[in-house]
Design an enzyme around this catalytic site. Structure first.
Site, PDB file in Angstrom:
ATOM      1  N   ASP A 102     -29.275 -52.095  20.192  1.00 29.04           N
ATOM      2  CA  ASP A 102     -28.138 -52.925  20.566  1.00 29.04           C
ATOM      3  C   ASP A 102     -26.997 -52.858  19.561  1.00 29.04           C
ATOM      4  O   ASP A 102     -25.918 -53.359  19.831  1.00 29.04           O
ATOM      5  CB  ASP A 102     -28.567 -54.388  20.735  1.00 29.04           C
ATOM      6  CG  ASP A 102     -29.254 -54.935  19.494  1.00 29.04           C
ATOM      7  OD1 ASP A 102     -29.306 -54.217  18.474  1.00 29.04           O
ATOM      8  OD2 ASP A 102     -29.757 -56.069  19.536  1.00 29.04           O
ATOM      9  N   ASP A 125     -27.307 -47.999  16.183  1.00 29.71           N
ATOM     10  CA  ASP A 125     -28.210 -47.335  17.124  1.00 29.71           C
ATOM     11  C   ASP A 125     -27.519 -46.262  17.953  1.00 29.71           C
ATOM     12  O   ASP A 125     -28.185 -45.460  18.609  1.00 29.71           O
ATOM     13  CB  ASP A 125     -28.830 -48.363  18.086  1.00 29.71           C
ATOM     14  CG  ASP A 125     -29.693 -49.377  17.368  1.00 29.71           C
ATOM     15  OD1 ASP A 125     -30.413 -48.980  16.446  1.00 29.71           O
ATOM     16  OD2 ASP A 125     -29.642 -50.566  17.728  1.00 29.71           O
ATOM     17  N   ASP A 143     -35.677 -50.617  18.704  1.00 33.72           N
ATOM     18  CA  ASP A 143     -35.197 -51.493  17.650  1.00 33.72           C
ATOM     19  C   ASP A 143     -35.986 -52.798  17.727  1.00 33.72           C
ATOM     20  O   ASP A 143     -36.543 -53.133  18.778  1.00 33.72           O
ATOM     21  CB  ASP A 143     -33.698 -51.744  17.852  1.00 33.72           C
ATOM     22  CG  ASP A 143     -33.074 -52.509  16.711  1.00 33.72           C
ATOM     23  OD1 ASP A 143     -33.468 -52.267  15.561  1.00 33.72           O
ATOM     24  OD2 ASP A 143     -32.198 -53.337  16.971  1.00 33.72           O
TER      25      ASP A 143
END
Length: 923
Positions: free
Chosen positions: A643, A647, A341
């Site tokens: 986070d 996800d 990410d």
């Protein structure tokens, strides 16, 4: 349309209306409600029909079943059978050793695993306890679980959105959707419909369960609850993801099945041969075969592997990588691609002004985060550019509701991140913000709204009159402006085309752009409002960026050097993501694919696209899952960092899920195998280093265990087949197996990394645990052990020593050869003939000392003679036994040297030369 039909559409993902594309009245009609909300009895009826607004709880696996399934392994079952046979033959000690090893392995597995239901619990915890709704024409407070489609909910800044909802009315509404979209800046919301094909991050008319109201007020109508919400859909995805078997577990499982079958076949064949062709009594033959089977099966291997992994966990913890499941340690060593990410992982998740552009020139701004530190100077133009940029900074400081504060040495923003960045900009420009506000106190304001896309504040002038400050979307602020300031600060005609070019150039660099303008009014307007914001003087633009972490840049470079590809998967804009990828040097020329483009790609064509793409922008949870699965279909061992709640499914799907410890949601942490305690991407590179070292140590344990066990089995089997006297009795075989497994084999778990561990290519997921080189080593060392054993046995008999003494010498030569082989196998990729190699680690020295003490007791203590039929060995013969071990070490090191020169085995081709390897590459 009635609510039942409407709700049927809500809960069915394939048939759900595009709520974001419908006008407010149409939404209310479809939900059979009004802006005043539902009647109380209607809400109760819908709650009974559709259930509570909560995510379904997972059915927990019973503790006893979780424990027993750790015994469902061919190798473990074979060991239990061997322990039972040994017990029936009254070999209580060996049976107890095997049983304890198996039990410890099961207990460790039970403690470390079985936490999947916690991910769903973390998702459920995201919902607020209560919500304010309109029912029966009055505002009341109800439990969030009691919300139903059609409820009208009232929200304020700081509230958590309790369900998916369509915006009815809003004032200055901005929603922090980072947990769903990855966007670092709160999203502006409007009640106007948006395009039907808008992706999640651009649905400005929708609010989603679990997100936060950053600013403003809103009245919304609930369109989906429970499992039908976006968070619920993610929970469904998460529940449908099957846990991936790690490379090590897959290899150990396959090895266990094959080895068990091989051991059973060989044991049965040897038993039949001994009884039918060598006239052994069946009980004696069975005792020898069981002893050989226990000696051949590496029963200590699961325990040693567990200890090796546990030591890796401890080392990783010191480097801020917290491992939640033991097998994840070695999976890191096999990682070939990291899907990461962007927001908060590769970047700081802190907005920073990088560029201020005025008619007088451009000013580059240094520094990162909200710390008021960094250079502020003209990139083009003269000093006039700095002066003009200071004017922009003053506007940004006045038209601002945020506050900066120093918390334990870390600057944090209380309010909008972009407004915090503007305050930091003002400090960098030398503006005394407190004095500025004292000189121009705020009189009134027009808060930001997605409908007109700007914020305006009215301030008093010291000499009377008023100062109007405006910031917002550049095109909107330009439309309200009648002119601009030139390099000398004089008013000139507006040049919108030139400003648009500047905005586009900043956007191409991945920057978010705001426009700034002001106007001096001769007197304070009697009733300041939206209509008073006009006839502005355009001051310039500012480009904001969420800067990449410097340590992340270094970590990406280290990963690429180790042959690990890094792919960014983010919900952010393509231009922003590509700009960050360039700064991080994820690839030489990063390629970008958007989520919408990804949706048009078939599952068959997806792997090829994913392989050549470096950045995936505007990605949804489904996209992330597809990407990870596509990589796995190509044989990659994929790690996924993240986070946010969005996800969690891909973190669970990945071979190794890595969550951020500070900024990560509980859902992300519970779905992951590893958590970074410092949210530092650089810790991943350190964890990969440790993971490779752990896998090396596991291979060393296997490379030591199988040849030594094989040497014992081959020696006894050859004696039976050839009709020779047995060089060892069954109790002596069990003694060797018991003593060496808990000493020498365990010492390899403590080995430090070899030199050059991060200069190797990642191992292939399909790579066998027993490589061609290791297979060659197993055969060679087993033969050398047999030659040494028969050599000593024959030499002892030639010297006239009795049978018991000769067999005692064979037991001792086995122990000496296994010590010598231990020093050789410590370096699979290098030579043992170095000072570090010959001295050994403390664990090796303690293990060798333990074996020596045990063998001295075996050889010279009378009570050991009674148990094992051992005898004292003369000192001359003892010296020869030691020389056999030395000779074995020399032979094996010469063999490694020759094989490296001949380039026979792939894993030795890239072994670092100890004479030139960097000494800093140790732990």
């Amino acid at each position: 349309m009635g609510i039942n039909a409407g709700h049927a559409q809500v809960v069915s993902t394939s048939a759900a209306p595009d709520w974001h594309a419908l006008p407010v009245n149409a939404v209310l009609d479809m939900l059979d409600t009004s802006a005043q909300g539902l009647r109380g009895e209607t809400a109760q009826a819908r709650l009974a029909a559709h259930g509570p607004n909560a995510l379904p709880a997972m059915r927990p696996v019973p503790a006893w079943r979780r424990f027993l399934r750790h015994f469902n392994d061919p190798l473990i079952l074979f060991l239990l059978a061997a322990a039972l046979v040994a017990l029936l033959l009254q070999h209580v000690v060996d049976a107890a050793v095997i049983a304890v090893v198996v039990l410890i392995n099961a207990i460790v597995g039970y403690i470390q695993e079985g936490r999947a239901e916690q991910a769903m619990s973390a998702l459920r915890a995201m919902l607020s306890a209560n919500a304010h709704v309109q029912r029966d024409g009055a505002r009341i407070e109800v439990p969030v679980t009691g919300l139903v489609p059609g409820d009208v909910v009232l929200l304020e800044a700081g509230d958590r959105v309790p369900a998916d909802a369509r915006l009815l009315r809003g004032r200055g509404l901005r929603i922090d959707e980072s947990v769903l979209t990855g966007e670092s800046v709160p999203a502006d919301k409007t009640s106007e419909p948006v395009a039907a094909d808008a992706d999640l991050a651009t649905r400005a008319s929708m609010l989603y369960s679990g997100t936060l109201v950053a600013s403003g007020q809103a009245s919304v109508v609930v369109v989906a609850t429970g499992a039908a919400t976006e968070v619920g859909r993610i929970g469904t995805l998460l529940g449908g993801v099957q846990a991936i078997t790690t490379p090590l577990l897959a290899q150990i499982g396959q090895f266990g099945r094959r080895f068990t079958l091989l051991a059973l076949v060989l044991a049965a064949a040897l038993f039949a041969f001994a009884v039918l062709w060598r006239d052994y009594a069946w009980l004696d033959a069975l005792m020898i075969v069981v002893a050989l089977a226990v000696g051949l099966v590496p029963e200590g291997l699961p325990a040693v592997i567990t200890i090796t992994l546990a030591l890796g966990v401890r080392r990783m913890a010191t480097r801020n990588a917290i491992i939640r499941r033991l097998p994840a340690v070695e999976t890191l060593g096999a990682t070939t691609v990291i899907c990461t990410d962007k927001t908060g992982t590769l970047t700081r998740n802190e907005m920073t002004v990088r560029l201020v552009c005025t008619a007088a020139g451009a000013v580059q701004v240094e520094g990162s985060g909200y710390a008021p530190e960094g250079a502020f100077g003209p990139a083009t133009g003269a000093e006039a550019a700095r002066t003009a940029a200071e004017g922009v900074a003053r506007i940004g400081a006045l038209c601002n509701d945020a506050r900066l504060q120093d918390v334990d040495g870390a600057w944090q923003v209380d309010g909008d991140p972009m407004e915090g960045a503007l305050l930091a900009l003002a400090f960098k420009a030398g503006v005394d913000v407190s004095a500025l506000h004292a000189r121009h106190p705020r009189l009134d304001e027009v808060p930001f709204d997605a409908g007109y896309r700007f914020m305006a504040t009215l301030h008093a002038e010291p000499d009377g009159g008023a100062l109007l400050c405006v910031k917002g979307a550049p095109e909107q602020v330009l439309a309200l402006s009648r002119g601009q300031l030139d390099a000398e600060g004089s008013l000139q005609s507006l040049q919108p085309e030139a400003w648009q070019q500047a905005v586009d150039a900043a956007g191409a660099q991945g920057q978010r752009v705001l426009g700034f303008a002001q106007a001096r009014l001769p007197q304070v307007p009697p009733g300041f409002g939206l209509s008073d914001v006009s006839d502005l003087v355009f001051a310039g633009i500012a480009g904001f960026i969420d800067p990449p972490r410097e340590e992340a840049r270094r970590a990406v470079a280290e990963c690429r050097a180790a042959g690990i590809a890094v792919k960014m998967i983010t919900g952010d804009h393509a231009a922003t993501a590509q700009a960050i990828a360039r700064q991080l040097e994820i690839a030489d020329a990063p390629t970008v694919v958007t989520g919408r483009a990804l949706e048009s790609v078939s599952d068959a064509a997806l792997p090829a696209l994913v392989e050549r793409t470096d950045v995936f922008a505007r990605s949804s949870p489904e996209h992330k899952l597809r990407i990870v699965r596509a990589l796995q279909s190509l044989g990659h061992t994929a790690a996924m960092t993240g986070d946010g709640v969005n996800d969690a499914p891909s973190l669970k799907q990945a071979d190794i899920g890595i969550a951020m410890g500070h900024k990560g949601t509980e859902a992300a942490k519970e779905a992951s195998e590893m958590v970074l305690a410092d949210d530092n991407f650089a810790s991943i590179a350190a964890a990969v280093h440790e993971g490779r070292a752990v896998y090396d140590n596991i291979r060393k344990v296997v490379a030591w265990t199988l040849p030594t066990n094989g040497g014992e089995a081959l020696t006894v089997a050859l004696a039976i087949v050839l009709g020779w006297s047995l060089p060892m009795t069954a109790p002596q075989i069990l003694w060797i197996n018991m003593v060496l497994t808990i000493t020498l084999g365990l010492a390899l778990a403590f080995e430090p990394p070899e030199l050059g561990v991060m200069q190797r290519r990642p191992r292939r997921r399909s790579a066998a645990l027993i490589s061609p080189f290791m297979l060659w080593r197993i055969v060679l060392v087993s033969l050398l052990f047999s030659v040494g054993a028969f050599g000593i046995f024959g030499w002892a008999q030639q010297r006239g020593l009795d049978m018991d003494t000769a067999r005692t010498m064979v037991v001792n030569v086995f122990c000496v050869m296994e010590i010598a082989y231990l020093f050789s196998v410590r370096y699979l990729h290098g030579s043992a003939f170095t000072w570090r190699g010959l001295v050994g680690t403390p664990a090796v020295l303690w293990a060798v000392a333990g074996v020596v003490v045990a063998q001295l007791a075996f050889t010279y203590l009378p009570w050991m003679h009674l148990l094992f039929d051992s005898r004292p060995v003369p000192w001359l013969e003892g010296g020869v036994i030691v020389l056999v071990g030395v000779a074995l070490l020399v032979v094996l090191e010469c063999e490694k040297w020759v094989l490296r020169r001949l380039d026979v085995f792939e894993e030795l081709k890239h072994a670092p030369d100890p004479s030139v390897a960097r000494t800093g590459e140790t732990r």
